[in-house]
Design a protein around this motif. Structure first.
Motif, PDB file in Angstrom:
ATOM      1  N   ASN A 332       0.851  -1.198   0.000  1.00  0.00           N
ATOM      2  CA  ASN A 332       0.000   0.000   0.000  1.00  0.00           C
ATOM      3  C   ASN A 332       0.877   1.235   0.000  1.00  0.00           C
ATOM      4  OD1 ASN A 332      -2.498  -1.252  -0.023  1.00  0.00           O
ATOM      5  ND2 ASN A 332      -2.416  -1.576   2.203  1.00  0.00           N
ATOM      6  N   ILE A 333       0.277   2.311  -0.432  1.00  0.00           N
ATOM      7  CA  ILE A 333       0.990   3.570  -0.553  1.00  0.00           C
ATOM      8  C   ILE A 333       1.389   4.127   0.828  1.00  0.00           C
ATOM      9  CG2 ILE A 333      -0.776   5.395  -0.563  1.00  0.00           C
ATOM     10  CD1 ILE A 333       1.318   4.503  -3.565  1.00  0.00           C
ATOM     11  N   ASP A 334       0.817   3.565   1.909  1.00  0.00           N
ATOM     12  CA  ASP A 334       1.175   4.076   3.247  1.00  0.00           C
ATOM     13  C   ASP A 334       2.358   3.309   3.866  1.00  0.00           C
ATOM     14  OD1 ASP A 334      -0.029   1.715   3.789  1.00  0.00           O
ATOM     15  OD2 ASP A 334      -1.517   2.487   5.206  1.00  0.00           O
ATOM     16  N   LEU A 335       3.003   2.435   3.079  1.00  0.00           N
ATOM     17  CA  LEU A 335       4.171   1.706   3.611  1.00  0.00           C
ATOM     18  C   LEU A 335       5.252   2.719   4.018  1.00  0.00           C
ATOM     19  CD1 LEU A 335       5.555  -1.274   3.769  1.00  0.00           C
ATOM     20  CD2 LEU A 335       6.802  -0.459   1.763  1.00  0.00           C
ATOM     21  N   SER A 336       5.730   2.589   5.251  1.00  0.00           N
ATOM     22  CA  SER A 336       6.750   3.564   5.667  1.00  0.00           C
ATOM     23  C   SER A 336       8.140   2.933   5.687  1.00  0.00           C
ATOM     24  CB  SER A 336       6.394   4.157   7.035  1.00  0.00           C
ATOM     25  OG  SER A 336       6.119   3.122   7.915  1.00  0.00           O
ATOM     26  N   ALA A 337       9.146   3.761   5.747  1.00  0.00           N
ATOM     27  CA  ALA A 337      10.532   3.292   5.771  1.00  0.00           C
ATOM     28  C   ALA A 337      10.792   2.531   7.075  1.00  0.00           C
ATOM     29  CB  ALA A 337      11.474   4.481   5.669  1.00  0.00           C
ATOM     30  N   SER A 338      11.539   1.422   6.987  1.00  0.00           N
ATOM     31  CA  SER A 338      11.872   0.620   8.182  1.00  0.00           C
ATOM     32  C   SER A 338      13.378   0.544   8.310  1.00  0.00           C
ATOM     33  CB  SER A 338      11.332  -0.802   8.046  1.00  0.00           C
ATOM     34  OG  SER A 338       9.987  -0.785   7.722  1.00  0.00           O
ATOM     35  N   PRO A 339      13.982   1.422   9.104  1.00  0.00           N
ATOM     36  CA  PRO A 339      15.446   1.462   9.196  1.00  0.00           C
ATOM     37  C   PRO A 339      16.074   0.171   9.678  1.00  0.00           C
ATOM     38  CG  PRO A 339      14.419   3.209  10.520  1.00  0.00           C
ATOM     39  CD  PRO A 339      13.317   2.435   9.907  1.00  0.00           C
ATOM     40  N   ARG A 340      15.314  -0.673  10.388  1.00  0.00           N
ATOM     41  CA  ARG A 340      15.909  -1.883  10.967  1.00  0.00           C
ATOM     42  C   ARG A 340      15.366  -3.188  10.372  1.00  0.00           C
ATOM     43  NH1 ARG A 340      19.397  -0.400  14.272  1.00  0.00           N
ATOM     44  NH2 ARG A 340      19.138   1.424  15.626  1.00  0.00           N
TER      45      ARG A 340
END
Ligand code: KG4
Ligand code: ZN
Length: 357
Positions: A332-340
């Motif tokens: 989905n377009i709301d996937l956010s960045a996951s630094p870990r």
């Protein structure tokens, strides 16, 4: 669904702005239509490491241009693109966000799927850009941020067998290089220094070599190098220290790979066993040679990505995007960045030698 899907991949997790376009192929090996990588070495070298703010700013400045270059070189137009894939982690959050936002806007305006990709999965699958490899296979991932042995069971399915309990191997190369006066990122140049030196001149430690299974440790090496750099005076001594470091790393990886072969074989009874070595450090020729040797001796087929696909690039991100596209695994377009983001989400946190006994 398009019979030969075309995927546009974007990579901005650290200090490379990269865009690639690949197309599926009946042979099972996708065609790389373009693969543009713009490195930021010049921006960060005076600081001796990547400065997140500067890296993100540079991604913002360059992403449009790099995407345009990738399109021009591929010979295709945007309306032919089947999906947009971008690295969603791990990495620097402000850098990841640049590529992710660009990918999301592009997918919305083109009305094609958006696919978030784990950067480490890009490395894990990278040799599939030129070689057919079937699952499961054993992977040694050696990059600037990670050093792990994993069983690659399938797309998105990983079992970690071992990991570094302190520094990543690329980090150990870069830190040693810095101590020898080589500018960031020193890994590739350290290898050149090593070619001019005597590998038997200095005896360096091999931390946890006889314990901890195929877990790895490199921090003790860095401390030993720090001590030795205070005593050396000539360039030749620097080359000798680089050569001794290179040889020690080769020996550590040789022994730990053997242990990893045994562990992989315990749970995978397949006849034809494959050992993939990927990530930036897999470009190191001495390491390649030693790992081919240990694979041959233990009946594993060793596979390395092409040298230009070892370091960070977007073709490997597009490749994972393509595999996910084929099974309609979209985000989905709301996937956010996951630094870990990790590969084996069930693997426990393992830092510090106290944890491996
Ligand atoms: O995979 P990569 O491009 O970025 C990360 O995902 O971290 O790996 C970069 C790392 C750096 O630490 C760099 O010094 C190291 O890979 N590296 C090398 C060589 N080429 C790149 N280390 C040793 N020998 C090389 N030839
Ligand atoms: Zn990487």
């Amino acid at each position: 669904m398009n019979k030969s899907p075309i995927i546009l991949g974007i990579e901005t997790s650290c200090d490379e702005t990269a865009v690639s376009i690949i197309q599926d192929n009946e042979s099972g090996i996708p065609k790389i239509l373009s693969n543009i990588v713009s490195s930021q070495f010049d921006i960060h070298k005076e600081f001796g490491g990547v400065v997140p703010e500067l890296a993100a700013r540079s991604h913002v400045e360059k992403i449009n241009l790099i995407a345009k270059k990738a399109l021009d070189e591929s010979g295709i137009t945007l309306d032919k693109v089947s999906a947009i894939a971008a690295t969603s982690g791990p990495g620097l959050i402000i850098c990841l966000s640049v590529g992710l936002n660009f990918a999301k806007s592009l997918s919305s305006s083109l009305k094609v799927p958006f696919i978030g990709v784990n950067h480490l999965e890009g490395h894990a699958l990278s040799p599939k850009l030129h070689t057919n490899i079937s699952y499961p296979y054993l992977l040694l991932l050696i990059s600037g941020g990670h050093s792990q042995f994993l069983s690659v069971n399938g797309l998105g399915s990983y079992t970690r067998l071992g990991t570094t309990i302190d520094d990543a191997l690329g980090e150990a190369f870069d830190k040693t290089a810095k101590l020898l006066g080589i500018e960031f990122p020193g890994g590739p140049k350290l290898e050149k220094f090593a070619e001019k030196g005597d590998p038997n001149k200095f005896k360096l430690p091999k931390p946890i070599i006889n314990k901890g299974g195929c877990n790895l440790s490199f921090a003790g090496l860095k401390t030993a190098i720090l001590r030795l750099t205070k005593t050396i005076k000539t360039d030749q001594e620097k080359y000798d220290l680089a050569a001794s470091f290179q040889k020690t790393i080769e020996e550590i990886l040789y022994i730990k790979s053997k242990t990893a072969f045994d562990e992989f074989s315990k749970t995978n009874s397949i006849k034809d066993k494959t050992f993939v070595v990927a990530g930036g450090v897999a470009a190191n020729k001495g390491i390649r040679k030693k790992l081919i040797e240990v694979s041959d001796e233990n009946n594993f087929l060793s596979i390395f990505p092409d040298i230009k696909l070892c370091g960070d690039n977007a073709a490997m991100i597009a490749l994972v995007g393509l595999e996910k596209y084929k099974i309609k695994k979209f985000d989905n377009i709301d996937l956010s960045a996951s630094p870990r983001l990790a590969l084996d989400k069930n693997a426990k946190f393992l830092k510090g030698s106290g944890l491996i006994y």
